[in-house]
Design an enzyme around this catalytic site. Structure first.
Site, PDB file in Angstrom:
ATOM      1  N   THR A  41      36.438   9.624  -3.558  1.00  0.00           N
ATOM      2  CA  THR A  41      36.746  10.249  -4.851  1.00  0.00           C
ATOM      3  C   THR A  41      36.765   9.158  -5.913  1.00  0.00           C
ATOM      4  OG1 THR A  41      38.037  12.165  -4.069  1.00  0.00           O
ATOM      5  CG2 THR A  41      38.611  11.324  -6.198  1.00  0.00           C
ATOM      6  N   ASP A  57      35.386  13.116 -10.562  1.00  0.00           N
ATOM      7  CA  ASP A  57      34.090  13.604 -10.100  1.00  0.00           C
ATOM      8  C   ASP A  57      34.315  14.935  -9.374  1.00  0.00           C
ATOM      9  OD1 ASP A  57      35.353  12.180  -7.863  1.00  0.00           O
ATOM     10  OD2 ASP A  57      33.511  12.655  -6.805  1.00  0.00           O
ATOM     11  N   ARG A  59      32.728  15.799  -6.124  1.00  0.00           N
ATOM     12  CA  ARG A  59      32.196  15.800  -4.751  1.00  0.00           C
ATOM     13  C   ARG A  59      33.354  15.826  -3.760  1.00  0.00           C
ATOM     14  NH1 ARG A  59      27.836  11.448  -2.722  1.00  0.00           N
ATOM     15  NH2 ARG A  59      26.502  12.932  -3.825  1.00  0.00           N
ATOM     16  N   LYS A  73      39.142  18.563  -9.038  1.00  0.00           N
ATOM     17  CA  LYS A  73      40.122  17.556  -8.626  1.00  0.00           C
ATOM     18  C   LYS A  73      41.195  17.313  -9.683  1.00  0.00           C
ATOM     19  CE  LYS A  73      36.704  15.189  -5.755  1.00  0.00           C
ATOM     20  NZ  LYS A  73      36.062  13.899  -5.405  1.00  0.00           N
ATOM     21  N   GLY A  87      42.080  11.721  -1.947  1.00  0.00           N
ATOM     22  CA  GLY A  87      42.578  11.719  -0.575  1.00  0.00           C
ATOM     23  C   GLY A  87      42.182  13.002   0.130  1.00  0.00           C
ATOM     24  N   SER A 169      38.034   5.967  -3.830  1.00  0.00           N
ATOM     25  CA  SER A 169      37.082   5.010  -3.278  1.00  0.00           C
ATOM     26  C   SER A 169      36.168   4.406  -4.342  1.00  0.00           C
ATOM     27  CB  SER A 169      36.227   5.685  -2.198  1.00  0.00           C
ATOM     28  OG  SER A 169      35.554   6.811  -2.734  1.00  0.00           O
ATOM     29  N   ASP A 206      29.427   4.572  -5.612  1.00  0.00           N
ATOM     30  CA  ASP A 206      30.264   4.886  -4.463  1.00  0.00           C
ATOM     31  C   ASP A 206      29.686   6.099  -3.743  1.00  0.00           C
ATOM     32  OD1 ASP A 206      32.549   5.039  -2.706  1.00  0.00           O
ATOM     33  OD2 ASP A 206      33.250   6.694  -3.950  1.00  0.00           O
ATOM     34  N   SER A 209      31.689   9.493  -3.902  1.00  0.00           N
ATOM     35  CA  SER A 209      31.807  10.176  -5.190  1.00  0.00           C
ATOM     36  C   SER A 209      30.428  10.645  -5.627  1.00  0.00           C
ATOM     37  CB  SER A 209      32.394   9.234  -6.254  1.00  0.00           C
ATOM     38  OG  SER A 209      33.610   8.669  -5.810  1.00  0.00           O
TER      39      SER A 209
END
Length: 274
Positions: A41, A57, A59, A73, A87, A169, A206, A209
């Site tokens: 994330t 984001d 995803r 999110k 998480g 992340s 990343d 994400s």
């Protein structure tokens, strides 16, 4: 000895470490504990001249699999408070929903607007009691009677209060953008552009994400949720129309062969003698 005195009453307060002792015993016997699953994330937040801007984001992953390309999110906590979660998706939704209901009951009881520090205390107390086993890393933002506030909450219950923050992340890529371009007194448009750029940095650098950019602008007495504010990865197709052939297909031969059922009648023979 009376019956009441014979009953052992557990001590009040503190934590129960029975499961920790069990896990240690299993490790000594060679049983491997299940590993933590990698999650991905990018969530960010910053304070601008009129309030707080949060970004995330869209995803959602399940190990190496993208299971949702356009999830939400940024969670509602109160009319003036929102929270980004990173998480385990189930943990972030359960924790934010639980604290949101507690804040609503608190507003009913007091008749006053919820304060950001109240949400912060409820979240950190709950996460600390589970010692990090509730995998919820949060970026909490809101505006109350004391002004704009931005906090980060780690799964173990520790917190930070910062003018800009990133988690997840993709937080390193997003923090690189904030460290180089953030300044005090940003306007609304500058803040939204900076948050979107930080999220895009996490999306493109990343693997956990991806997809789109959600933005939430919180000011005094107003909240603007910009769902899918940016679409950096639009889904493209090979062609917008159907396939075309260079020339019409020609029919070379047409022949109809009727199919008839062939039934063979076999005459019965003499009966078998016993």
């Amino acid at each position: 000895m009376t019956k009441a005195a014979a009953i052992e009453v557990p001590a009040k307060g503190g934590f129960s470490f029975d499961l920790c002792k069990r896990n240690d015993m299993l490790l000594k016997k060679g049983v491997q504990m299940p590993p933590f699953r990698k999650t991905g994330t990018t969530i960010v937040g910053l304070i601008f001249q009129d309030g707080v801007i949060l970004g995330a984001d869209t995803r959602a992953t399940e190990g190496p699999i993208v299971c949702d390309k356009n999830c939400e999110k940024i969670h509602y906590m109160a009319p003036n408070i929102y929270c980004c979660g990173a998480g385990t998706a189930a943990d972030t939704e359960a924790v934010t929903d639980m604290v949101s209901s507690q804040l609503k009951l608190h507003r009913y009881h007091t008749g006053r607007e919820s304060r950001v520090v109240t949400a912060l205390t409820l979240l950190k107390s709950h996460l600390f009691s589970y010692q990090g086993y509730v995998s919820a890393a949060l970026v909490l933002g809101g505006v109350d009677v004391t002004g704009p506030h931005l906090h980060t909450i780690y799964p173990h219950g520790s917190t930070d209060t910062l003018p800009f923050a990133t988690m997840g992340s993709g937080s390193l890529a997003a923090m690189a953008v904030f460290e180089s371009k953030y300044r005090e007194g940003l306007t609304r448009e500058e803040g939204i552009d900076l948050v979107a750029e930080a999220i895009c940095s996490g999306i493109f650098n990343d693997l956990g994400s991806g997809s789109n950019v959600d933005v939430c602008v919180i000011t005094k007495g107003n909240v603007e949720y910009l769902r899918n504010h940016k679409l950096p990865n639009p889904r493209t197709y090979v062609t917008a129309k159907s396939y075309s052939f260079p020339k019409p297909i020609e029919v070379l031969l047409t022949k109809v062969t009727p199919l008839r059922e062939k039934v063979e009648v076999i005459e019965a023979g003499d009966a078998m003698e016993e």
